[in-house]
Motif scaffolding. Structure first.
Motif, PDB file in Angstrom:
ATOM      1  N   GLY A   1       0.821  -1.212   0.000  1.00  0.00           N
ATOM      2  CA  GLY A   1       0.000   0.000   0.000  1.00  0.00           C
ATOM      3  C   GLY A   1       0.851   1.256   0.000  1.00  0.00           C
ATOM      4  O   GLY A   1       0.543   2.232  -0.698  1.00  0.00           O
ATOM      5  N   ARG A   2       1.937   1.256   0.775  1.00  0.00           N
ATOM      6  CA  ARG A   2       2.829   2.422   0.792  1.00  0.00           C
ATOM      7  C   ARG A   2       3.497   2.616  -0.560  1.00  0.00           C
ATOM      8  O   ARG A   2       3.722   3.753  -1.004  1.00  0.00           O
ATOM      9  CB  ARG A   2       3.884   2.259   1.882  1.00  0.00           C
ATOM     10  CG  ARG A   2       3.336   2.406   3.295  1.00  0.00           C
ATOM     11  CD  ARG A   2       4.456   2.538   4.321  1.00  0.00           C
ATOM     12  NE  ARG A   2       3.894   2.737   5.651  1.00  0.00           N
ATOM     13  CZ  ARG A   2       3.634   1.767   6.498  1.00  0.00           C
ATOM     14  NH1 ARG A   2       3.890   0.510   6.142  1.00  0.00           N
ATOM     15  NH2 ARG A   2       3.124   2.023   7.695  1.00  0.00           N
ATOM     16  N   ALA A   3       3.824   1.510  -1.220  1.00  0.00           N
ATOM     17  CA  ALA A   3       4.439   1.616  -2.548  1.00  0.00           C
ATOM     18  C   ALA A   3       3.478   2.266  -3.542  1.00  0.00           C
ATOM     19  O   ALA A   3       3.877   3.127  -4.331  1.00  0.00           O
ATOM     20  CB  ALA A   3       4.862   0.224  -3.039  1.00  0.00           C
ATOM     21  N   GLU A   4       2.208   1.841  -3.514  1.00  0.00           N
ATOM     22  CA  GLU A   4       1.233   2.462  -4.419  1.00  0.00           C
ATOM     23  C   GLU A   4       1.040   3.931  -4.079  1.00  0.00           C
ATOM     24  O   GLU A   4       0.951   4.785  -4.974  1.00  0.00           O
ATOM     25  CB  GLU A   4      -0.113   1.740  -4.330  1.00  0.00           C
ATOM     26  CG  GLU A   4      -1.191   2.408  -5.185  1.00  0.00           C
ATOM     27  CD  GLU A   4      -2.441   1.558  -5.355  1.00  0.00           C
ATOM     28  OE1 GLU A   4      -3.514   2.152  -5.564  1.00  0.00           O
ATOM     29  OE2 GLU A   4      -2.343   0.324  -5.290  1.00  0.00           O
ATOM     30  N   LEU A   5       1.031   4.260  -2.790  1.00  0.00           N
ATOM     31  CA  LEU A   5       0.876   5.653  -2.364  1.00  0.00           C
ATOM     32  C   LEU A   5       2.055   6.486  -2.845  1.00  0.00           C
ATOM     33  O   LEU A   5       1.879   7.622  -3.303  1.00  0.00           O
ATOM     34  CB  LEU A   5       0.760   5.710  -0.833  1.00  0.00           C
ATOM     35  CG  LEU A   5       0.130   6.965  -0.226  1.00  0.00           C
ATOM     36  CD1 LEU A   5      -1.302   7.154  -0.705  1.00  0.00           C
ATOM     37  CD2 LEU A   5       0.147   6.860   1.296  1.00  0.00           C
ATOM     38  N   ALA A   6       3.263   5.927  -2.774  1.00  0.00           N
ATOM     39  CA  ALA A   6       4.446   6.657  -3.232  1.00  0.00           C
ATOM     40  C   ALA A   6       4.414   6.852  -4.744  1.00  0.00           C
ATOM     41  O   ALA A   6       4.780   7.929  -5.247  1.00  0.00           O
ATOM     42  CB  ALA A   6       5.712   5.903  -2.826  1.00  0.00           C
ATOM     43  N   ASP A   7       3.967   5.820  -5.480  1.00  0.00           N
ATOM     44  CA  ASP A   7       3.899   5.937  -6.938  1.00  0.00           C
ATOM     45  C   ASP A   7       2.881   6.977  -7.382  1.00  0.00           C
ATOM     46  O   ASP A   7       2.987   7.537  -8.473  1.00  0.00           O
ATOM     47  CB  ASP A   7       3.548   4.577  -7.559  1.00  0.00           C
ATOM     48  CG  ASP A   7       4.712   3.594  -7.469  1.00  0.00           C
ATOM     49  OD1 ASP A   7       5.849   4.065  -7.275  1.00  0.00           O
ATOM     50  OD2 ASP A   7       4.484   2.379  -7.584  1.00  0.00           O
ATOM     51  N   ARG A   8       1.866   7.250  -6.533  1.00  0.00           N
ATOM     52  CA  ARG A   8       0.797   8.178  -6.918  1.00  0.00           C
ATOM     53  C   ARG A   8       0.874   9.475  -6.115  1.00  0.00           C
ATOM     54  O   ARG A   8      -0.128  10.113  -5.834  1.00  0.00           O
ATOM     55  CB  ARG A   8      -0.556   7.500  -6.693  1.00  0.00           C
ATOM     56  CG  ARG A   8      -0.728   6.230  -7.510  1.00  0.00           C
ATOM     57  CD  ARG A   8      -2.009   5.496  -7.166  1.00  0.00           C
ATOM     58  NE  ARG A   8      -3.188   6.224  -7.573  1.00  0.00           N
ATOM     59  CZ  ARG A   8      -4.434   5.826  -7.309  1.00  0.00           C
ATOM     60  NH1 ARG A   8      -4.637   4.710  -6.630  1.00  0.00           N
ATOM     61  NH2 ARG A   8      -5.468   6.545  -7.702  1.00  0.00           N
ATOM     62  N   GLY A   9       2.132   9.887  -5.754  1.00  0.00           N
ATOM     63  CA  GLY A   9       2.309  11.091  -4.943  1.00  0.00           C
ATOM     64  C   GLY A   9       1.761  12.338  -5.618  1.00  0.00           C
ATOM     65  O   GLY A   9       1.093  13.164  -4.990  1.00  0.00           O
ATOM     66  N   GLY A  10       2.041  12.493  -6.924  1.00  0.00           N
ATOM     67  CA  GLY A  10       1.526  13.657  -7.638  1.00  0.00           C
ATOM     68  C   GLY A  10       0.014  13.653  -7.718  1.00  0.00           C
ATOM     69  O   GLY A  10      -0.633  14.700  -7.592  1.00  0.00           O
TER      70      GLY A  10
END
Length: 311
Positions: A77-86
């Motif tokens: 979940g954190r990885a997806e959140l980081a990938d969608r920071g913008g």
């Protein structure tokens, strides 16, 4: 009522709230209500199914505490959140816009109700010969005053939220641009180092390979180890000119982020990890190191050439 979350946005915001701290479903609903200044609160039928779906996808997990499920974000979940920071920065701006729109609807409703109340009072005063009682008139005026005050407060908070959203979105875009520029500079720096190493080691490898292949070294009985090292080093001298068959599916599991510089950085990380795994599994000898250096120099030269602007 205008839409509060576009398609897929509530899922992203749930990940954001769980990244801040583990929470149970009711707490998530309460936080969303606070975030929208009390103008909107999602129902349990909206939030709990999405939490269950995130859990099924491995993006969140839960533990039972006091008979309630407390959800926590996972590394995936954190990885997806980081990938969608913008995208998350844009979502914050969208939420504030939604607050403004909801406040505007409340303002229109208040204006409409106030206008209808005035018309009804005038009609009642005209239809009746008796004067309107002072107490009733004062109560109506007080209700109208409270409604106007509430609308003004909602409009002020919506304006403040919109201003902060614009500032945060601008800061997020500026940081993303700076990170992209730093990544590009780092890639160019690494490529330059590879080229420099190739320039230093290429001549030496060529001379060694020439002397070995030219027969200037005479094998003596018992020099089997030397002969093997000579063959390995000769292979290293010609490795840069031999292209290995590339795996067409290599690193295709890395989902593109939309940022080419960031995607290249992730590919370099995967490349480094693969090389380290191979070295750990199979070992490194001086001859293999020389051959690997030749391959790396050739790959760095080709990648640097690819990255240079074409005229």
């Amino acid at each position: 009522m205008p839409p509060v979350f576009a398609h897929g946005r509530l899922r992203l915001y749930l990940l954001k709230l769980l990244d801040e701290a583990p929470r149970h479903g009711y707490e998530v609903i309460r936080l969303l209500e606070e975030r929208f200044q009390g103008l909107y609160a999602p129902s349990a039928g909206t939030v709990y199914p999405r939490l269950a779906k995130l859990e099924a996808e491995g993006l969140v997990t839960y533990a039972t505490e006091g008979g309630r499920k407390v959800y926590s974000i996972t590394e995936a979940g954190r990885a997806e959140l980081a990938d969608r920071g913008g995208e998350l920065a844009d979502l914050e701006l969208e939420i504030r816009d939604s607050v403004s729109e909801l406040a505007a609807e409340i303002r229109d409703d208040v204006r409409g109700a106030a206008g209808a109340l005035r018309r009804e009072m005038r009609a009642a005063a005209s239809a009746s010969a008796a004067p309107v009682e002072d107490a009733s008139w004062a109560a109506a005026k007080e209700e109208l005053r409270k409604a106007k005050q509430e609308w003004k407060e909602q409009a002020r908070r919506a304006k403040d939220e919109s201003r902060r959203a614009r500032e945060e979105a601008q800061a997020a875009r500026r940081q993303a641009k700076e990170a992209q520029e730093r990544a590009r500079e780092e890639v160019m720096r690494i490529a330059a180092q590879f080229q420099e190493q190739f320039a230093k080691s290429g001549g030496m490898l060529g001379n060694l390979a020439g002397s070995w292949l030219g027969g200037t070294t005479t094998a003596r009985p018992g020099d089997a180890g030397t002969a093997t090292a000579t063959a390995d080093a000769a292979a290293a001298g010609t490795a840069a000119a031999t292209a290995a068959a590339a795996d067409p599916h290599w690193a295709e599991d890395l989902t593109p982020t939309g940022d080419p510089a960031r995607d290249l950085d992730r590919l370099l990380d995967r490349f480094r990890d693969d090389i380290r795994d191979a070295a750990r599994d199979h070992g490194v000898t001086p001859a293999r190191l020389a051959e690997a250096r030749a391959h790396l120099a050739s790959a760095a030269d080709r990648i640097a050439e690819t990255l240079r602007p074409r005229r």
